[in-house]
Design a protein around this motif. Structure first.
Motif, mmCIF file in Angstrom:
data_model
loop_
_atom_site.group_PDB
_atom_site.id
_atom_site.type_symbol
_atom_site.label_atom_id
_atom_site.label_comp_id
_atom_site.label_asym_id
_atom_site.label_seq_id
_atom_site.Cartn_x
_atom_site.Cartn_y
_atom_site.Cartn_z
ATOM 1 N N MET A 1 33.237 42.857 12.946
ATOM 2 C CA MET A 1 33.357 43.999 13.853
ATOM 3 C C MET A 1 34.768 44.088 14.424
ATOM 4 N N ASN A 2 35.369 42.953 14.724
ATOM 5 C CA ASN A 2 36.753 42.963 15.208
ATOM 6 C C ASN A 2 37.704 43.481 14.132
ATOM 7 N N MET B 1 37.022 45.497 11.800
ATOM 8 C CA MET B 1 36.780 46.924 11.595
ATOM 9 C C MET B 1 37.242 47.760 12.786
ATOM 10 N N GLU B 2 37.760 47.085 13.818
ATOM 11 C CA GLU B 2 38.346 47.736 14.989
ATOM 12 C C GLU B 2 37.351 48.633 15.719
ATOM 13 N N TYR B 3 36.185 48.064 16.007
ATOM 14 C CA TYR B 3 35.223 48.762 16.855
ATOM 15 C C TYR B 3 35.860 49.048 18.215
ATOM 16 N N ASP B 4 35.505 50.179 18.789
ATOM 17 C CA ASP B 4 35.948 50.525 20.139
ATOM 18 C C ASP B 4 34.943 50.085 21.199
ATOM 19 N N SER C 1 30.435 48.709 21.653
ATOM 20 C CA SER C 1 29.095 48.503 21.100
ATOM 21 C C SER C 1 28.112 48.424 22.247
ATOM 22 N N PHE D 1 36.280 43.964 21.878
ATOM 23 C CA PHE D 1 35.926 45.281 22.397
ATOM 24 C C PHE D 1 34.744 45.090 23.344
#
Length: 544
Positions: A5-6, A8-11, A13, A36
């Motif tokens: 997830m990091n 993939m640069e999640y903003d 969750s 995030f």
């Protein structure tokens, strides 16, 4: 998971309910690994009722060619059912408020500092609750929130495991259309929300249009960077779930467990009841029953070597095993509630399985899920009952007996049940016991661990399933050649199989289902269709 997830640069969750399955400490470790925010506006401190996770985040974006940034406010809400499903992990630590209730508090605040408000809800779109009125807040409330809380532009929905490309809901206060979308489950889909914005010096940025669609993740090529990051961890998980834990003499499938007897459910009931009986050694010697549900139609135990993967498929999530004390009358009441799962019929049929199962109710307007249909079995003696689905809800259980005799309404039973049906489905108190003698079996391994899944808090080198091959002999000519206390009988060659047959766990006990007078509800062994025939006793279903 955090690594992927990091990368993939999640903003942001939002918390789901399963994040709480393994305790707060593990959840906090996961939270620290994220780069995030992990949002949960309705997860509150038990005493202070203050948020224990960030309620929202604001992302600032610069549209190409514009001098004005767009501030996107993201609110996260988890499912209030965590209070029930993970009571052992959150009680006296966290309180979970309703989705709508907390949205009413936070959306106006977020609206004041944001141009766009998007809500992430781990709560299904269609208003319903698998736990009935056990909580004052519905389990699935995303549509209700969009209708009742003004100021929301779009809602990303989770939890219900259904696919919603786009759905527009009219807000009751403003008349504005609010966009909802849900991307199925297990990473199979990705929801794309597209918002059209217009800017004015007086009002700033405003949403002028919205649309969404769902992408199939199978159509995207594997990302080599993500693959490289996760290869070692992925292989460790594969090796673990493929590790052998037992052997089985014949294959057991749950494919038809919702409408006919299945050895896999008998196996779960035996393991649970056996564990509870052992845990209660030295307490009053009461008869032991067990409750299990067909959680997964795709679950199967193969003949031969059995792996962690196979057993975990029966009950995929760790759940604490409980021992509750019920009277015979309460057992009947519980069964009556359970068989609300079936649709009422009037004629002889034939019926497909879908025509007699997954009944739509007020609590489950889209259909009662399979996991809300519970099957009760006896350990040392059979519990038998007929289910007459021509009768209205509350009057379907007939000929209820234990050890071959009509059940005593005042009789006392110890019932083995994992905590999910015990407290999720509004029919059992969470900790019912007598004078401290029958305590919940929390100190013992979880229900999933008893079935071969890993124990909470550690990963054992080898997990053993003790009862896949038990020593009790079975009647000759059985369908499933299990060396265990299962009473599964064979139909005459060429005949149909009884549609619903949850047996007791010793030879001779059985339950049958009655759809209509002088008719049997039966199912083909080669198709998912049930029909009624004229050779059963009036008002009953029988067969093998």
């Amino acid at each position: 998971m955090a690594t992927a997830m990091n990368a993939m640069e999640y903003d942001a969750s939002a918390l789901g309910n399963h994040e709480f399955n393994y305790g707060i400490d593990l959840l906090r470790t996961f939270q620290k690994q994220l780069r995030f925010p992990l949002l949960g506006a309705n997860a509150l401190d038990w005493k202070t009722k203050q948020q224990v996770f960030p309620p929202y985040t604001v992302k600032t974006m610069w549209p190409s060619g514009s001098f004005f940034p767009v501030r996107v406010g993201i609110l996260g809400l988890t499912n209030p059912g965590v209070a029930i499903w993970d009571k052992a992990n959150v009680e006296n630590k966290m309180h979970f408020d309703g989705v709508v209730e907390q949205a009413r508090i936070w959306v106006p605040r977020l609206r004041r500092i944001s141009d766009v408000v998007v809500v992430l809800t781990h709560s299904g779109a269609d208003t319903s609750s698998s736990y009935g009125d056990a909580l004052p807040y519905p389990e699935n409330a995303s549509t209700l929130m969009a209708q009742q809380v003004p100021g929301i532009d779009a809602v990303l929905v989770g939890h219900a495991h259904v696919e919603i490309d786009d759905r527009f809901v009219t807000n009751e206060a403003t008349g504005k259309q609010v966009l909802l979308t849900e991307p199925l489950c297990f990473g199979q889909r990705l929801s794309v929300i597209e918002l059209n914005l217009k800017h004015s010096l007086l009002h700033g940025w405003q949403v002028s249009g919205a649309d969404s669609h769902v992408l199939n993740s199978n159509t995207a090529p594997e990302d080599e960077h993500i693959k490289k990051l996760l290869t070692a961890d992925h292989q460790a998980v594969v090796d673990y779930v493929n590790a052998p834990v037992a052997t089985c003499t014949v294959a057991m499938s749950c494919a038809t467990a919702r409408y006919q007897d299945a050895a896999c459910i008998d196996f779960i009931n035996y393991v649970q009841a056996d564990a509870v009986k052992a845990a209660l050694a030295g307490t009053p010697n009461l008869p032991v029953l067990s409750i299990a549900a067909p959680f997964n139609r795709g679950a199967a135990i193969p003949a031969g070597q059995v792996s962690v993967r196979d057993v975990a498929g029966l009950y995929i999530y760790d759940n604490t095993l409980l021992a509750v004390q019920l009277t015979g009358a309460q057992v009947k009441d519980y069964l009556e509630k359970s068989v609300e799962y079936f649709q009422q019929v009037t004629g002889v049929g034939p019926y497909t399985a879908d025509q007699v199962t997954n009944a739509k109710t007020t609590a489950a307007p889209t259909g009662t899920p399979d996991y809300n249909y519970d099957i009760i079995s006896g350990l040392d003696a059979p519990l038998a009952y007929d289910i007459d689905i021509t009768q209205p809800v509350g009057k379907r259980i007939v000929d209820l007996s234990y050890a071959g005799k009509p059940i005593d309404p005042a009789g006392q039973f110890v019932v083995a049940v994992n905590k999910l049906p015990a407290v999720r489905r509004w029919r059992l108190p969470a900790h019912q016991h007598s004078s401290g003698a029958l305590q919940p079996a929390d100190r013992h391994p979880s229900a999933a661990d008893r079935l071969g899944d890993r124990a909470e808090g550690h990963r054992p080198d080898q997990v053993r399933v003790r009862r896949l091959e038990a020593g009790r002999q079975r009647p000759a000519g059985a369908d499933h050649r299990l060396t265990g206390p299962f009473s599964i009988q064979r139909c005459p060659k060429g005949s149909m199989i009884t549609a619903i047959r949850p047996y007791g766990l010793s030879p001779g006990g059985r339950s049958t289902v009655a759809p209509a007078p002088s008719a049997r509800l039966v199912s083909s062994s080669t198709s998912d269709t049930v029909r009624c025939s004229e050779n059963g006793r009036p008002g009953s279903l029988s067969g093998g």
